[in-house]
Design an enzyme around this catalytic site. Structure first.
Site, PDB file in Angstrom:
ATOM      1  N   TYR A  11       0.811  -1.228   0.000  1.00  0.00           N
ATOM      2  CA  TYR A  11       0.000   0.000   0.000  1.00  0.00           C
ATOM      3  C   TYR A  11       0.849   1.285   0.000  1.00  0.00           C
ATOM      4  CZ  TYR A  11      -3.256   3.501   1.950  1.00  0.00           C
ATOM      5  OH  TYR A  11      -3.994   4.628   2.194  1.00  0.00           O
ATOM      6  N   SER A 124       6.628   3.149  13.045  1.00  0.00           N
ATOM      7  CA  SER A 124       5.196   3.335  13.273  1.00  0.00           C
ATOM      8  C   SER A 124       4.941   4.123  14.548  1.00  0.00           C
ATOM      9  CB  SER A 124       4.570   1.946  13.407  1.00  0.00           C
ATOM     10  OG  SER A 124       3.277   2.050  13.921  1.00  0.00           O
ATOM     11  N   TYR A 148       4.110  -6.595  17.171  1.00  0.00           N
ATOM     12  CA  TYR A 148       4.333  -5.780  15.966  1.00  0.00           C
ATOM     13  C   TYR A 148       5.108  -4.502  16.331  1.00  0.00           C
ATOM     14  CZ  TYR A 148       3.384  -2.272  12.391  1.00  0.00           C
ATOM     15  OH  TYR A 148       3.527  -1.267  11.467  1.00  0.00           O
ATOM     16  N   LYS A 152       9.156  -3.045  15.450  1.00  0.00           N
ATOM     17  CA  LYS A 152       9.539  -1.720  14.939  1.00  0.00           C
ATOM     18  C   LYS A 152      10.557  -1.067  15.885  1.00  0.00           C
ATOM     19  CE  LYS A 152       7.050  -1.768  11.246  1.00  0.00           C
ATOM     20  NZ  LYS A 152       7.693  -1.897   9.939  1.00  0.00           N
TER      21      LYS A 152
HETATM   22  P1  NAD Z   1       1.520  -3.634   3.077  1.00  0.00           P
HETATM   23  O1  NAD Z   1       1.280  -4.956   3.719  1.00  0.00           O
HETATM   24  O2  NAD Z   1       0.524  -3.141   2.090  1.00  0.00           O
HETATM   25  O3  NAD Z   1       2.942  -3.644   2.382  1.00  0.00           O
HETATM   26  C1  NAD Z   1       4.040  -4.374   2.876  1.00  0.00           C
HETATM   27  C2  NAD Z   1       4.673  -5.100   1.701  1.00  0.00           C
HETATM   28  O4  NAD Z   1       5.790  -5.852   2.186  1.00  0.00           O
HETATM   29  C3  NAD Z   1       3.713  -6.085   1.052  1.00  0.00           C
HETATM   30  O5  NAD Z   1       3.707  -5.855  -0.355  1.00  0.00           O
HETATM   31  C4  NAD Z   1       4.296  -7.457   1.377  1.00  0.00           C
HETATM   32  O6  NAD Z   1       4.065  -8.390   0.348  1.00  0.00           O
HETATM   33  C5  NAD Z   1       5.779  -7.127   1.556  1.00  0.00           C
HETATM   34  N1  NAD Z   1       6.526  -8.026   2.442  1.00  0.00           N
HETATM   35  C6  NAD Z   1       6.265  -8.365   3.720  1.00  0.00           C
HETATM   36  N2  NAD Z   1       7.225  -9.188   4.198  1.00  0.00           N
HETATM   37  C7  NAD Z   1       8.124  -9.359   3.189  1.00  0.00           C
HETATM   38  C8  NAD Z   1       9.331 -10.074   3.059  1.00  0.00           C
HETATM   39  N3  NAD Z   1       9.836 -10.814   4.065  1.00  0.00           N
HETATM   40  N4  NAD Z   1      10.006 -10.016   1.891  1.00  0.00           N
HETATM   41  C9  NAD Z   1       9.525  -9.281   0.856  1.00  0.00           C
HETATM   42  N5  NAD Z   1       8.388  -8.584   0.910  1.00  0.00           N
HETATM   43  C10 NAD Z   1       7.685  -8.614   2.069  1.00  0.00           C
HETATM   44  O7  NAD Z   1       1.732  -2.582   4.247  1.00  0.00           O
HETATM   45  P2  NAD Z   1       1.865  -1.009   4.179  1.00  0.00           P
HETATM   46  O8  NAD Z   1       0.661  -0.419   4.826  1.00  0.00           O
HETATM   47  O9  NAD Z   1       2.250  -0.570   2.831  1.00  0.00           O
HETATM   48  O10 NAD Z   1       3.072  -0.809   5.195  1.00  0.00           O
HETATM   49  C11 NAD Z   1       4.409  -0.646   4.768  1.00  0.00           C
HETATM   50  C12 NAD Z   1       5.308  -0.532   5.973  1.00  0.00           C
HETATM   51  O11 NAD Z   1       4.871   0.558   6.773  1.00  0.00           O
HETATM   52  C13 NAD Z   1       5.270  -1.765   6.883  1.00  0.00           C
HETATM   53  O12 NAD Z   1       6.573  -1.993   7.368  1.00  0.00           O
HETATM   54  C14 NAD Z   1       4.337  -1.344   8.010  1.00  0.00           C
HETATM   55  O13 NAD Z   1       4.638  -2.024   9.195  1.00  0.00           O
HETATM   56  C15 NAD Z   1       4.655   0.137   8.116  1.00  0.00           C
HETATM   57  N6  NAD Z   1       3.544   0.910   8.683  1.00  0.00           N
HETATM   58  C16 NAD Z   1       2.286   0.830   8.129  1.00  0.00           C
HETATM   59  C17 NAD Z   1       1.235   1.553   8.711  1.00  0.00           C
HETATM   60  C18 NAD Z   1      -0.167   1.453   8.167  1.00  0.00           C
HETATM   61  O14 NAD Z   1      -1.109   1.809   8.879  1.00  0.00           O
HETATM   62  N7  NAD Z   1      -0.376   1.036   6.929  1.00  0.00           N
HETATM   63  C19 NAD Z   1       1.466   2.376   9.805  1.00  0.00           C
HETATM   64  C20 NAD Z   1       2.753   2.445  10.338  1.00  0.00           C
HETATM   65  C21 NAD Z   1       3.789   1.707   9.766  1.00  0.00           C
HETATM   66  N1  UFG Z   2     -11.844   1.057  14.529  1.00  0.00           N
HETATM   67  C1  UFG Z   2     -13.185   0.801  14.673  1.00  0.00           C
HETATM   68  N2  UFG Z   2     -13.733  -0.178  13.901  1.00  0.00           N
HETATM   69  C2  UFG Z   2     -13.009  -0.903  12.999  1.00  0.00           C
HETATM   70  C3  UFG Z   2     -11.620  -0.628  12.866  1.00  0.00           C
HETATM   71  C4  UFG Z   2     -11.067   0.358  13.671  1.00  0.00           C
HETATM   72  O1  UFG Z   2     -13.881   1.422  15.467  1.00  0.00           O
HETATM   73  O2  UFG Z   2     -13.562  -1.798  12.340  1.00  0.00           O
HETATM   74  C5  UFG Z   2     -11.234   2.144  15.339  1.00  0.00           C
HETATM   75  C6  UFG Z   2     -10.131   1.681  16.273  1.00  0.00           C
HETATM   76  O3  UFG Z   2     -10.671   1.271  17.499  1.00  0.00           O
HETATM   77  C7  UFG Z   2      -9.266   2.945  16.364  1.00  0.00           C
HETATM   78  C8  UFG Z   2      -9.417   3.594  14.987  1.00  0.00           C
HETATM   79  O4  UFG Z   2     -10.616   3.041  14.433  1.00  0.00           O
HETATM   80  O5  UFG Z   2      -9.798   3.818  17.316  1.00  0.00           O
HETATM   81  C9  UFG Z   2      -8.261   3.310  14.053  1.00  0.00           C
HETATM   82  O6  UFG Z   2      -8.040   1.904  13.994  1.00  0.00           O
HETATM   83  P1  UFG Z   2      -7.125   1.238  12.862  1.00  0.00           P
HETATM   84  O7  UFG Z   2      -7.178  -0.237  13.047  1.00  0.00           O
HETATM   85  O8  UFG Z   2      -7.470   1.781  11.522  1.00  0.00           O
HETATM   86  O9  UFG Z   2      -5.661   1.820  13.204  1.00  0.00           O
HETATM   87  P2  UFG Z   2      -4.755   1.695  14.502  1.00  0.00           P
HETATM   88  O10 UFG Z   2      -4.541   3.089  15.009  1.00  0.00           O
HETATM   89  O11 UFG Z   2      -5.268   0.702  15.452  1.00  0.00           O
HETATM   90  O12 UFG Z   2      -3.384   1.110  13.901  1.00  0.00           O
HETATM   91  C10 UFG Z   2      -2.861   1.540  12.631  1.00  0.00           C
HETATM   92  C11 UFG Z   2      -2.118   0.380  11.965  1.00  0.00           C
HETATM   93  C12 UFG Z   2      -0.853   0.042  12.714  1.00  0.00           C
HETATM   94  C13 UFG Z   2      -0.043   1.303  12.874  1.00  0.00           C
HETATM   95  C14 UFG Z   2      -0.852   2.372  13.584  1.00  0.00           C
HETATM   96  C15 UFG Z   2      -0.091   3.659  13.752  1.00  0.00           C
HETATM   97  O13 UFG Z   2      -2.960  -0.783  11.881  1.00  0.00           O
HETATM   98  O14 UFG Z   2      -0.109  -0.912  11.986  1.00  0.00           O
HETATM   99  O15 UFG Z   2      -2.033   2.637  12.830  1.00  0.00           O
HETATM  100  O16 UFG Z   2       0.376   4.131  12.577  1.00  0.00           O
HETATM  101  F1  UFG Z   2       1.074   1.024  13.562  1.00  0.00           F
END
Ligand code: NAD
Ligand code: UFG
Length: 335
Positions: A11, A124, A148, A152
């Site tokens: 993503y 994160s 998780y 990080k």
């Molecule tokens: P995502 O799952 O869409 O993308 C992660 C990608 O990494 C995927 O395409 C997956 O196939 C690939 N991947 C995972 N393990 C792998 C491996 N061992 N080798 C090769 N490819 C691998 O997630 P995203 O939302 O794009 O997140 C990207 C990064 O940002 C992640 O490290 C995630 O922890 C971090 N992050 C995401 C969020 C969020 O809310 N989306 C918030 C904070 C941090």
């Molecule tokens: N929530 C609901 N209903 C749902 C999903 C979420 O009420 O079906 C609420 C949660 O309780 C929270 C808010 O919406 O209050 C956001 O929840 P998310 O699951 O969308 O996000 P989080 O803040 O829990 O966590 C996300 C990512 C983590 C990342 C974090 C900080 O999932 O990987 O943001 O960046 F680390």
């Protein structure tokens, strides 16, 4: 610059690849597609009309990484690859530690071997745990509350220690808040496998009628309306944040929050989505989700001061772009 983007089919990665290519960089993606599809790379080509190299490899495979570093003269690495579901990490801690920490260790090892000294890491807001908002980069120690978040925090410590003993190693640790939204083309966005864990993809699937109603996890938090407050950031702003971090990367370790600094509650996000798109979102208040905190939002002054970066999109634009992508998903899959 030649930039290796691990997890570049995912993503955040795919949106960042678009911005990198548009800025004239050469992009090499390494992704094992465990949570993404190869077609997202084709969409990047379609949007940018530029070439992008894709390796279907696991970043925990040192030999496969070596092959890429021998094949290309890499200047910088952006390490997105990782597993990211908080709840799943509690059930599968070994998978999370192995995948997220070992990938960082091996990638850093191969970088050092090939004198690649520029490293951007996807961290994160989770590392702040239940600290007082707004979260500021100087908070220490990091009281993570799940495996998780711990992967990080551990990866951050590994990279910090490496930089200490290798003075030319330049690391940016980017702590993302809650990315939502999609590229304006509607061609790429968040398309999770199965039932979404995160709020915005759940909302868009309810709007579409794929899911009946949204479960709002708790309305008894100490927040503006009792529901959880988060700092939602448009994924394209986040992508731009990576370019700013890359452009300003200097030796040593630099930590930046990438958020908007604004908190939005679950009910406020539902209302904004309804207003932006003219679609109703039926919901029901249910119990809190275990492990959820009341509020998370960023102090964004450091990124503004040192990177000259601020998030530009408002909540309405995030809702509009997320919905545009969701409406397109089926068509995109059959193409
Ligand atoms: P995502 O799952 O869409 O993308 C992660 C990608 O990494 C995927 O395409 C997956 O196939 C690939 N991947 C995972 N393990 C792998 C491996 N061992 N080798 C090769 N490819 C691998 O997630 P995203 O939302 O794009 O997140 C990207 C990064 O940002 C992640 O490290 C995630 O922890 C971090 N992050 C995401 C969020 C969020 O809310 N989306 C918030 C904070 C941090
Ligand atoms: N929530 C609901 N209903 C749902 C999903 C979420 O009420 O079906 C609420 C949660 O309780 C929270 C808010 O919406 O209050 C956001 O929840 P998310 O699951 O969308 O996000 P989080 O803040 O829990 O966590 C996300 C990512 C983590 C990342 C974090 C900080 O999932 O990987 O943001 O960046 F680390």
């Amino acid at each position: 610059m030649n930039i290796l983007v691990t997890g570049g089919a995912g993503y955040i990665g795919v949106h960042t690849c678009v911005v990198l290519l548009e800025k004239g960089h050469t992009v090499i993606v390494a992704d094992n597609l465990c949570n993404s599809k190869a077609d997202s790379i084709n969409k990047v080509r379609q949007i940018t009309r530029k070439e992008i190299t894709f390796y279907n490899i696991d970043v925990t495979d040192e030999q496969a990484l070596e092959t890429i570093f021998l094949q290309h003269k890499i200047d910088s690495v952006i390490h997105f690859a990782g597993l990211k579901a908080v709840g799943e990490s509690v059930k599968l801690p070994l998978d999370y530690y192995f995948n997220n920490v070992v990938s960082t260790l091996l990638l850093a090892k191969v970088c050092l071997k090939h004198q690649v000294n520029r490293f951007i890491f996807s961290s994160s807001a989770t590392v702040y745990g239940n600290n007082t908002v707004p979260f500021v980069e100087t908070l220490d120690p990091l009281p993570t509350t799940n495996p998780y978040g711990e992967t990080k925090a551990m990866s951050e410590r590994v990279l910090t220690d490496i930089a200490r003993t290798n003075p030319s190693f330049s690391v940016s640790l980017l702590r993302y808040f809650n990315p939502i939204g999609a590229h304006q083309s509607g061609l790429i966005g968040e398309d999770p496998n199965g039932i979404p864990n995160n709020l915005m993809p759940y909302i868009t699937q309810v709007a579409k009628g794929k899911l009946e109603k949204l479960m709002v996890f708790g309305n008894d938090f100490f927040t503006v309306d009792g529901t959880g407050v988060r700092d939602y950031i448009h994924v394209m702003d986040l992508a731009e944040g990576h370019v700013a971090a890359l452009d300003n990367l200097t030796e040593g370790v630099h930590i930046y929050n990438l958020g908007t600094g604004q908190g939005t509650s679950v009910l406020q996000l539902i209302e904004a989505f309804e207003e932006a798109n003219g679609v109703g979102i039926p919901y029901e208040i249910v119990d809190r989700r275990p492990g959820d905190i009341a509020s998370s939002y960023a102090n964004v002054l450091k990124a503004k001061r040192e990177l000259g970066w601020i998030a530009k999109h408002n909540i309405k634009a995030m809702c509009r772009d997320a919905w545009r992508f969701e409406k397109n998903i089926e068509q995109l899959r059959v193409r």
